[in-house]
Write a protein that holds these residues in place. Sequence first.
Motif, PDB file in Angstrom:
ATOM      1  N   ASN A 116      54.040  51.086  43.151  1.00 55.72           N
ATOM      2  CA  ASN A 116      53.572  49.859  42.513  1.00 55.72           C
ATOM      3  C   ASN A 116      52.065  49.692  42.636  1.00 55.72           C
ATOM      4  OD1 ASN A 116      53.301  46.476  43.042  1.00 55.72           O
ATOM      5  ND2 ASN A 116      54.304  47.202  41.194  1.00 55.72           N
ATOM      6  N   LEU A 117      51.409  50.600  43.343  1.00 57.72           N
ATOM      7  CA  LEU A 117      49.958  50.539  43.500  1.00 57.72           C
ATOM      8  C   LEU A 117      49.294  50.509  42.138  1.00 57.72           C
ATOM      9  CD1 LEU A 117      47.491  50.639  45.410  1.00 57.72           C
ATOM     10  CD2 LEU A 117      47.578  53.143  45.197  1.00 57.72           C
ATOM     11  N   PHE A 118      48.504  49.481  41.895  1.00 57.68           N
ATOM     12  CA  PHE A 118      47.839  49.231  40.626  1.00 57.68           C
ATOM     13  C   PHE A 118      48.839  49.252  39.462  1.00 57.68           C
ATOM     14  CE2 PHE A 118      43.934  49.277  37.987  1.00 57.68           C
ATOM     15  CZ  PHE A 118      43.231  48.330  38.721  1.00 57.68           C
ATOM     16  N   SER A 119      50.065  48.815  39.752  1.00 53.89           N
ATOM     17  CA  SER A 119      51.131  48.700  38.745  1.00 53.89           C
ATOM     18  C   SER A 119      51.376  50.015  38.014  1.00 53.89           C
ATOM     19  CB  SER A 119      50.803  47.591  37.739  1.00 53.89           C
ATOM     20  OG  SER A 119      50.676  46.341  38.381  1.00 53.89           O
ATOM     21  N   LEU A 120      51.275  51.122  38.754  1.00 53.94           N
ATOM     22  CA  LEU A 120      51.491  52.433  38.138  1.00 53.94           C
ATOM     23  C   LEU A 120      52.904  52.564  37.593  1.00 53.94           C
ATOM     24  CD1 LEU A 120      50.401  55.242  37.500  1.00 53.94           C
ATOM     25  CD2 LEU A 120      51.121  55.968  39.799  1.00 53.94           C
ATOM     26  N   ASP A 121      53.885  51.973  38.301  1.00 55.84           N
ATOM     27  CA  ASP A 121      55.263  52.045  37.816  1.00 55.84           C
ATOM     28  C   ASP A 121      55.410  51.363  36.457  1.00 55.84           C
ATOM     29  OD1 ASP A 121      54.659  49.629  39.052  1.00 55.84           O
ATOM     30  OD2 ASP A 121      56.698  49.303  39.798  1.00 55.84           O
ATOM     31  N   ARG A 122      54.737  50.234  36.268  1.00 58.37           N
ATOM     32  CA  ARG A 122      54.814  49.537  34.987  1.00 58.37           C
ATOM     33  C   ARG A 122      54.048  50.302  33.907  1.00 58.37           C
ATOM     34  NH1 ARG A 122      56.582  44.288  36.100  1.00 58.37           N
ATOM     35  NH2 ARG A 122      57.145  44.246  33.888  1.00 58.37           N
TER      36      ARG A 122
ATOM     37  N   TRP B  83      49.659  42.043  36.262  1.00 57.35           N
ATOM     38  CA  TRP B  83      50.071  43.434  36.389  1.00 57.35           C
ATOM     39  C   TRP B  83      49.772  44.223  35.117  1.00 57.35           C
ATOM     40  CZ3 TRP B  83      53.282  45.479  32.820  1.00 57.35           C
ATOM     41  CH2 TRP B  83      54.096  44.607  32.087  1.00 57.35           C
ATOM     42  N   PHE B  84      49.818  43.534  33.968  1.00 59.90           N
ATOM     43  CA  PHE B  84      49.602  44.253  32.711  1.00 59.90           C
ATOM     44  C   PHE B  84      48.179  44.799  32.626  1.00 59.90           C
ATOM     45  CE2 PHE B  84      48.447  44.440  28.195  1.00 59.90           C
ATOM     46  CZ  PHE B  84      49.430  45.297  27.739  1.00 59.90           C
ATOM     47  N   LEU B  85      47.208  44.068  33.160  1.00 60.11           N
ATOM     48  CA  LEU B  85      45.824  44.541  33.132  1.00 60.11           C
ATOM     49  C   LEU B  85      45.674  45.798  33.979  1.00 60.11           C
ATOM     50  CD1 LEU B  85      43.865  41.165  33.442  1.00 60.11           C
ATOM     51  CD2 LEU B  85      44.593  42.375  31.373  1.00 60.11           C
ATOM     52  N   GLN B  86      46.336  45.816  35.127  1.00 59.48           N
ATOM     53  CA  GLN B  86      46.321  47.017  35.951  1.00 59.48           C
ATOM     54  C   GLN B  86      46.985  48.179  35.227  1.00 59.48           C
ATOM     55  OE1 GLN B  86      48.399  45.655  39.458  1.00 59.48           O
ATOM     56  NE2 GLN B  86      46.535  44.877  40.416  1.00 59.48           N
ATOM     57  N   ALA B  87      48.144  47.898  34.648  1.00 61.69           N
ATOM     58  CA  ALA B  87      48.904  48.954  33.978  1.00 61.69           C
ATOM     59  C   ALA B  87      48.166  49.510  32.765  1.00 61.69           C
ATOM     60  CB  ALA B  87      50.274  48.414  33.563  1.00 61.69           C
ATOM     61  N   ILE B  88      47.554  48.640  31.966  1.00 62.61           N
ATOM     62  CA  ILE B  88      46.882  49.109  30.758  1.00 62.61           C
ATOM     63  C   ILE B  88      45.644  49.915  31.117  1.00 62.61           C
ATOM     64  CG2 ILE B  88      45.315  47.191  30.278  1.00 62.61           C
ATOM     65  CD1 ILE B  88      47.581  48.932  27.721  1.00 62.61           C
ATOM     66  N   PHE B  89      44.990  49.576  32.234  1.00 58.19           N
ATOM     67  CA  PHE B  89      43.849  50.386  32.673  1.00 58.19           C
ATOM     68  C   PHE B  89      44.321  51.785  33.069  1.00 58.19           C
ATOM     69  CE2 PHE B  89      40.586  51.998  35.494  1.00 58.19           C
ATOM     70  CZ  PHE B  89      39.419  51.630  34.845  1.00 58.19           C
TER      71      PHE B  89
ATOM     72  N   SER C  98      45.926  41.686  48.340  1.00 58.78           N
ATOM     73  CA  SER C  98      46.961  42.522  47.747  1.00 58.78           C
ATOM     74  C   SER C  98      47.055  42.338  46.236  1.00 58.78           C
ATOM     75  CB  SER C  98      48.314  42.226  48.388  1.00 58.78           C
ATOM     76  OG  SER C  98      48.758  40.911  48.067  1.00 58.78           O
ATOM     77  N   ILE C  99      46.616  41.179  45.727  1.00 60.41           N
ATOM     78  CA  ILE C  99      46.769  40.926  44.292  1.00 60.41           C
ATOM     79  C   ILE C  99      45.861  41.826  43.458  1.00 60.41           C
ATOM     80  CG2 ILE C  99      47.326  38.532  44.817  1.00 60.41           C
ATOM     81  CD1 ILE C  99      44.641  37.723  43.627  1.00 60.41           C
ATOM     82  N   TYR C 100      44.840  42.411  44.056  1.00 56.29           N
ATOM     83  CA  TYR C 100      43.934  43.282  43.318  1.00 56.29           C
ATOM     84  C   TYR C 100      44.447  44.716  43.228  1.00 56.29           C
ATOM     85  CZ  TYR C 100      40.951  39.351  44.619  1.00 56.29           C
ATOM     86  OH  TYR C 100      40.450  38.099  44.827  1.00 56.29           O
ATOM     87  N   PHE C 101      45.453  45.030  44.036  1.00 53.62           N
ATOM     88  CA  PHE C 101      45.932  46.412  44.104  1.00 53.62           C
ATOM     89  C   PHE C 101      47.403  46.570  43.722  1.00 53.62           C
ATOM     90  CE2 PHE C 101      42.462  45.983  47.196  1.00 53.62           C
ATOM     91  CZ  PHE C 101      41.591  46.969  46.731  1.00 53.62           C
ATOM     92  N   PHE C 102      48.143  45.476  43.739  1.00 52.75           N
ATOM     93  CA  PHE C 102      49.562  45.547  43.404  1.00 52.75           C
ATOM     94  C   PHE C 102      49.889  44.493  42.344  1.00 52.75           C
ATOM     95  CE2 PHE C 102      49.072  47.080  47.740  1.00 52.75           C
ATOM     96  CZ  PHE C 102      49.771  48.291  47.699  1.00 52.75           C
ATOM     97  N   SER C 103      51.074  44.628  41.755  1.00 52.27           N
ATOM     98  CA  SER C 103      51.480  43.706  40.699  1.00 52.27           C
ATOM     99  C   SER C 103      51.445  42.272  41.196  1.00 52.27           C
ATOM    100  CB  SER C 103      52.898  44.043  40.213  1.00 52.27           C
ATOM    101  OG  SER C 103      52.913  45.297  39.573  1.00 52.27           O
TER     102      SER C 103
END
Length: 353
Positions: free
Chosen positions: A178-184, A132-138, A122-127
């Motif tokens: 929250n998938l791939f920290s889209l909310d952030r 989480w910032f790396l997911q969000a910035i991508f 789950s850590i690769y797909f959610f915050s």
Amino acid sequence: MTKTTPEKDLRIETIRGLALFLMVAGHVIGSSPDLGMKVPDDSALRYLYDSLVYIRMPLFTAISGYVYALRPVNADCELSRFYQGKFKRVGIPLLTVSTLFFVMQMIVPNTNDKPQLGDIFSIYFFSYAHFWFLQAIFCIFVVISLLEKAGLLLTLRNYGLVFAAALAASFASESFPNLFSLDRAVELLPFFLLGLGLYRFSAQLITRSSVITMAAALVILVGIDQAYLFALLDLDDANLALVGTALGLAAISLLIARRFYFMPLAWLGYFSFEIYLFHVFGTAGARIVLNKLQVQEDLLVFVVSMAMGLLLPVAFKLVLERIGPLHVLSVAFFGAKTRVNRATAPLQKRATA
């Protein structure tokens, strides 16, 4: 629209270093009494954390937008190549370092969280943690590249419309998954756009009158925020979000418009990605060791944890770069092949005027 890009704007590196310092300080203190140093709500460190909450990660994001604007996606750029580059730079460290941190949390005694092995995927797909910032910035890079390809960020008018839409969406970020920290990502997108715009449209956005307006607004907004922190003013969640976002935008705009050069912060700024990835190993390690030694003085724990969080990742980077056989680990952990002798070169030059 075309600008001459300096090799390094040391004033921007300084602001990046400041953002990094504030971010690490926030993680050392912890966002609640059961995280980080576990300081109570009535402590001075908790007050410091709450006072800077609207600036830390938004500033980090705005600097990313500013630096992106130095070498943006253009009409001739292949998006597949752009995404591939961002995956190598962001995605590979996300996979490797988050996995390492997850395992360390499981096996090291006295960590604040003890994850279960079954949760690792789950850590690769959610915050997860600060990754989480790396997911969000991508996610932000994907959106920005599409906007660039559509030509929606090339004029101040279109940029303003996109910025307004992103700002409106940010107030509804909790409705995004929250998938791939889209909310952030939605929450931080206006700040990335702010940094981009302050570079691309600097002549129009950074003027004497705008700087005065930003400074006046910041004084008022800080006053409102402080009144709220001291329970002199009651704000509901919606109004607090409005004040916080406006405060962040004003403070960051002013910092970038009147940026300064300070060598220690500029040096930290050069290693920002390494420190961001690995600072938690230093901060948590220092805290655990000090607790074992029964060192309870908050100021001492804070200073030692900050020092370890900022310097241990730099030392780790230098070791990997200098020892040839370990260089492949540098690529896996940091996502790019860089030579460490470039780290001090920018600091030997004068800051750009």
